[in-house]
Design a protein around this motif. Structure first.
Motif, PDB file in Angstrom:
ATOM      1  N   ASP A  46       0.833  -1.209   0.000  1.00  0.00           N
ATOM      2  CA  ASP A  46       0.000   0.000   0.000  1.00  0.00           C
ATOM      3  C   ASP A  46       0.867   1.258   0.000  1.00  0.00           C
ATOM      4  O   ASP A  46       0.570   2.225  -0.718  1.00  0.00           O
ATOM      5  N   LEU A  73      -7.854   1.908  -3.294  1.00  0.00           N
ATOM      6  CA  LEU A  73      -7.065   3.055  -3.733  1.00  0.00           C
ATOM      7  C   LEU A  73      -7.575   3.577  -5.071  1.00  0.00           C
ATOM      8  O   LEU A  73      -7.678   4.790  -5.279  1.00  0.00           O
ATOM      9  N   GLN A  97      -5.733  -5.822  -3.975  1.00  0.00           N
ATOM     10  CA  GLN A  97      -5.615  -4.972  -2.800  1.00  0.00           C
ATOM     11  C   GLN A  97      -5.638  -3.490  -3.165  1.00  0.00           C
ATOM     12  O   GLN A  97      -5.833  -2.646  -2.298  1.00  0.00           O
ATOM     13  N   ARG A  98      -5.433  -3.164  -4.425  1.00  0.00           N
ATOM     14  CA  ARG A  98      -5.407  -1.767  -4.854  1.00  0.00           C
ATOM     15  C   ARG A  98      -6.788  -1.244  -5.210  1.00  0.00           C
ATOM     16  O   ARG A  98      -6.931  -0.100  -5.630  1.00  0.00           O
ATOM     17  N   ASP A 135       2.535   1.617  -3.487  1.00  0.00           N
ATOM     18  CA  ASP A 135       1.563   2.066  -4.490  1.00  0.00           C
ATOM     19  C   ASP A 135       1.216   3.534  -4.287  1.00  0.00           C
ATOM     20  O   ASP A 135       0.990   4.267  -5.259  1.00  0.00           O
TER      21      ASP A 135
END
Length: 220
Positions: free
Chosen positions: A56, A152, A148-149, A59
């Motif tokens: 995280d 975001l 997981q992005r 990114d």
């Protein structure tokens, strides 16, 4: 009569406060450069325990300005025109909910680019890459995140739109926002013999709530 000179005396040294300020600035620059290069290295390096643990944070540094993307040199370049629109909901004084008209975000970028001999990177790529980021991290069937992005990507797309729309619509605070994309395949040349493209594909995202936190750091 001796002539006056304004040149500093030979061997002049910086004062102690000036040396401290310069030393501190150099240290901050060195640390910042080191952290940035480390984040870029972890982004492009094969997945490992460190890059997975701090995914995280990495990114957050790399996306979207420093992303590595090779589509320009791909053997099969993009053959679709994709437009992104947004609309918002507000609550009227009597408590009723009002849905406003669609706003053409891509149309705004095209209008800013057309006739401009040197359009900015923001006008050309910011919204487009934000949508690509979202599309690549969500399922087109139910709009659920596939990586997981995903969170975001949602926040990034939302903040781009809110930067343009603002906190209010017709004098009422924005409470929700929705996005719509339209993908139209570019028609092949008549001499190619290829079939005509299918009708444009429209994709509507669910309504997302808008909070004060979504405006943090935005201009305006």
């Amino acid at each position: 009569m001796a002539q006056r000179t304004d040149r500093p005396a030979a061997g002049r040294v910086w004062s102690k406060p000036a040396q401290l300020v310069l030393g501190f600035a150099a240290a901050v620059l060195a640390v910042g450069t080191g952290l940035f290069l480390t984040a870029v290295f972890l982004h492009v390096a094969p997945a490992n325990s460190v890059s997975r643990q701090y995914r995280d944070e990495v990114d957050g540094v790399v996306y979207p300005e420093f992303e590595q993307n090779w589509k320009l040199f791909a053997p099969n370049p993009l053959q679709q025109n994709v437009t992104v629109d947004a609309r918002v909901r507000t609550v009227e004084p009597d408590g009723t909910t009002r849905t406003h008209d669609w706003i053409g975000l891509t149309a705004q970028d095209i209008a800013a680019i057309r006739g401009n001999p040197a359009p900015s990177h923001v006008q050309q790529n910011l919204l487009r890459r934000a949508w690509d980021f979202y599309d690549g991290s969500h399922s087109a069937q139910d709009e659920s995140p596939t990586s997981q992005r995903g969170g975001l990507a949602e926040r990034y797309l939302k903040r781009i739109a809110l930067q343009r729309i603002g906190r209010e619509a017709d004098g009422r605070p924005v409470r929700e926002i929705q996005f719509r994309s339209t993908a139209a395949t570019v028609a092949p040349p008549s001499w190619s013999g290829e079939a005509a493209p299918a009708a444009p594909r429209v994709r509507e995202l669910p309504w997302w709530p808008v909070a004060d936190e979504d405006y943090r750091g935005l201009l305006g």
